[in-house]
Design a protein around this motif. Structure first.
Motif, PDB file in Angstrom:
ATOM      1  N   VAL A  93      18.827  75.899  44.694  1.00 19.67           N
ATOM      2  CA  VAL A  93      19.948  75.858  44.968  1.00 19.67           C
ATOM      3  C   VAL A  93      20.002  75.352  46.980  1.00 19.67           C
ATOM      4  CG1 VAL A  93      21.140  78.494  46.561  1.00 19.67           C
ATOM      5  CG2 VAL A  93      20.652  78.136  43.712  1.00 19.67           C
ATOM      6  N   ALA A  94      18.982  76.264  46.874  1.00 24.23           N
ATOM      7  CA  ALA A  94      18.304  75.567  48.533  1.00 24.23           C
ATOM      8  C   ALA A  94      18.865  74.194  48.940  1.00 24.23           C
ATOM      9  CB  ALA A  94      16.740  75.928  49.180  1.00 24.23           C
ATOM     10  N   PHE A  95      18.436  72.461  47.890  1.00 24.52           N
ATOM     11  CA  PHE A  95      18.570  71.325  47.866  1.00 24.52           C
ATOM     12  C   PHE A  95      20.384  71.550  47.408  1.00 24.52           C
ATOM     13  CE2 PHE A  95      19.672  67.321  45.614  1.00 24.52           C
ATOM     14  CZ  PHE A  95      19.051  66.899  46.732  1.00 24.52           C
ATOM     15  N   LYS A  96      20.645  71.740  47.028  1.00 22.71           N
ATOM     16  CA  LYS A  96      22.124  71.910  46.679  1.00 22.71           C
ATOM     17  C   LYS A  96      23.085  72.087  47.994  1.00 22.71           C
ATOM     18  CE  LYS A  96      22.701  72.714  41.594  1.00 22.71           C
ATOM     19  NZ  LYS A  96      22.949  73.426  40.312  1.00 22.71           N
ATOM     20  N   ALA A  97      22.276  73.212  48.110  1.00 19.78           N
ATOM     21  CA  ALA A  97      23.242  74.195  50.193  1.00 19.78           C
ATOM     22  C   ALA A  97      22.921  72.854  51.323  1.00 19.78           C
ATOM     23  CB  ALA A  97      22.479  75.010  50.326  1.00 19.78           C
ATOM     24  N   THR A  98      22.181  72.133  51.027  1.00 16.71           N
ATOM     25  CA  THR A  98      21.302  71.267  51.974  1.00 16.71           C
ATOM     26  C   THR A  98      22.261  70.158  51.470  1.00 16.71           C
ATOM     27  OG1 THR A  98      19.189  72.064  52.158  1.00 16.71           O
ATOM     28  CG2 THR A  98      19.643  69.649  52.730  1.00 16.71           C
ATOM     29  N   VAL A  99      22.807  69.169  50.498  1.00 11.17           N
ATOM     30  CA  VAL A  99      23.601  68.378  50.090  1.00 11.17           C
ATOM     31  C   VAL A  99      24.574  68.321  50.422  1.00 11.17           C
ATOM     32  CG1 VAL A  99      24.441  66.959  48.609  1.00 11.17           C
ATOM     33  CG2 VAL A  99      22.624  67.295  48.425  1.00 11.17           C
ATOM     34  N   GLU A 100      25.257  69.957  50.685  1.00 13.47           N
ATOM     35  CA  GLU A 100      26.558  70.099  50.773  1.00 13.47           C
ATOM     36  C   GLU A 100      27.023  70.245  52.256  1.00 13.47           C
ATOM     37  OE1 GLU A 100      29.970  70.693  49.629  1.00 13.47           O
ATOM     38  OE2 GLU A 100      28.998  70.028  47.706  1.00 13.47           O
ATOM     39  N   VAL A 101      25.355  71.001  53.125  1.00 12.94           N
ATOM     40  CA  VAL A 101      25.827  70.543  54.144  1.00 12.94           C
ATOM     41  C   VAL A 101      25.750  68.965  54.638  1.00 12.94           C
ATOM     42  CG1 VAL A 101      24.604  71.036  56.426  1.00 12.94           C
ATOM     43  CG2 VAL A 101      24.903  72.438  55.224  1.00 12.94           C
ATOM     44  N   ARG A 102      25.299  68.412  54.278  1.00 10.40           N
ATOM     45  CA  ARG A 102      24.978  66.786  54.902  1.00 10.40           C
ATOM     46  C   ARG A 102      26.318  65.623  54.100  1.00 10.40           C
ATOM     47  NH1 ARG A 102      22.972  62.270  50.709  1.00 10.40           N
ATOM     48  NH2 ARG A 102      25.145  63.343  49.764  1.00 10.40           N
ATOM     49  N   ARG A 104      29.113  67.325  54.346  1.00  8.17           N
ATOM     50  CA  ARG A 104      30.347  68.106  55.364  1.00  8.17           C
ATOM     51  C   ARG A 104      30.394  66.954  56.377  1.00  8.17           C
ATOM     52  NH1 ARG A 104      33.032  73.710  53.868  1.00  8.17           N
ATOM     53  NH2 ARG A 104      32.664  73.117  51.855  1.00  8.17           N
ATOM     54  N   LEU A 105      28.664  66.995  57.023  1.00  9.75           N
ATOM     55  CA  LEU A 105      29.038  66.326  58.452  1.00  9.75           C
ATOM     56  C   LEU A 105      28.895  64.251  57.983  1.00  9.75           C
ATOM     57  CD1 LEU A 105      24.957  67.169  58.825  1.00  9.75           C
ATOM     58  CD2 LEU A 105      27.253  67.928  60.079  1.00  9.75           C
ATOM     59  N   VAL A 106      28.706  64.548  57.135  1.00  5.34           N
ATOM     60  CA  VAL A 106      29.621  62.926  56.818  1.00  5.34           C
ATOM     61  C   VAL A 106      30.773  62.937  57.245  1.00  5.34           C
ATOM     62  CG1 VAL A 106      28.977  60.903  55.399  1.00  5.34           C
ATOM     63  CG2 VAL A 106      27.185  61.938  55.773  1.00  5.34           C
ATOM     64  N   GLN A 107      31.119  63.716  56.817  1.00  2.00           N
ATOM     65  CA  GLN A 107      32.868  63.742  56.080  1.00  2.00           C
ATOM     66  C   GLN A 107      33.171  63.832  57.620  1.00  2.00           C
ATOM     67  OE1 GLN A 107      35.198  63.184  53.891  1.00  2.00           O
ATOM     68  NE2 GLN A 107      36.296  63.096  55.097  1.00  2.00           N
ATOM     69  N   ALA A 108      32.849  64.848  58.643  1.00  2.00           N
ATOM     70  CA  ALA A 108      33.317  65.192  60.112  1.00  2.00           C
ATOM     71  C   ALA A 108      33.019  64.039  60.677  1.00  2.00           C
ATOM     72  CB  ALA A 108      32.002  66.559  60.177  1.00  2.00           C
ATOM     73  N   TYR A 109      32.247  63.476  60.766  1.00  2.00           N
ATOM     74  CA  TYR A 109      31.674  62.149  61.666  1.00  2.00           C
ATOM     75  C   TYR A 109      32.702  60.897  61.413  1.00  2.00           C
ATOM     76  CZ  TYR A 109      29.739  57.805  62.520  1.00  2.00           C
ATOM     77  OH  TYR A 109      29.380  56.760  63.562  1.00  2.00           O
TER      78      TYR A 109
END
Length: 117
Positions: A93-102, A104-109
């Motif tokens: 779950v922690a890994f999946k959350a980190t991938v989602e954050v990444r 979303r950051l790429v999409q925002a960039y």
């Protein structure tokens, strides 16, 4: 849905661990803003520090999960199957959350880079 709530509570836990009181500047006798109210410059963690600590937390969770799994395979009585499974799910779950954050950051960039100036 419970996985999302678990992720959010874990992120809030990391955030509360990293937050420090923000010092507010005070005016001295001449009305010039000088030293802050605490007496030193209070540094609040920035985005990169927060993200770095989250990645370290994921790495630690994965390492702990792997260690428990190896201990269970070797027959260690302290590593029961339930603890191993819970540790693996927490790491997942922690890994999946980190991938989602990444993601979303790429999409925002990408959104910012595609904005007309």
């Amino acid at each position: 849905m419970s996985d999302i709530n678990a992720i959010l509570s874990q992120i809030r836990g990391y955030q509360s661990q990293l937050q420090t009181p923000v010092a507010r500047p005070v005016a001295d006798a001449e009305g010039v803003r000088g030293a802050d109210a605490i007496g030193g410059a209070a540094k609040t963690p920035g985005f990169s520090e927060t993200l770095s600590s989250m990645v370290k937390g994921v790495s630690n969770a994965q390492a702990e999960s792997g260690a428990l799994q190896r201990a269970f395979e070797l027959g260690d009585p302290r590593a029961d199957l339930a603890r191993v499974m819970v540790a693996q799910q927490q790491a997942s779950v922690a890994f999946k959350a980190t991938v989602e954050v990444r993601n979303r950051l790429v999409q925002a960039y990408q959104d910012v880079m595609n904005m007309p100036v």
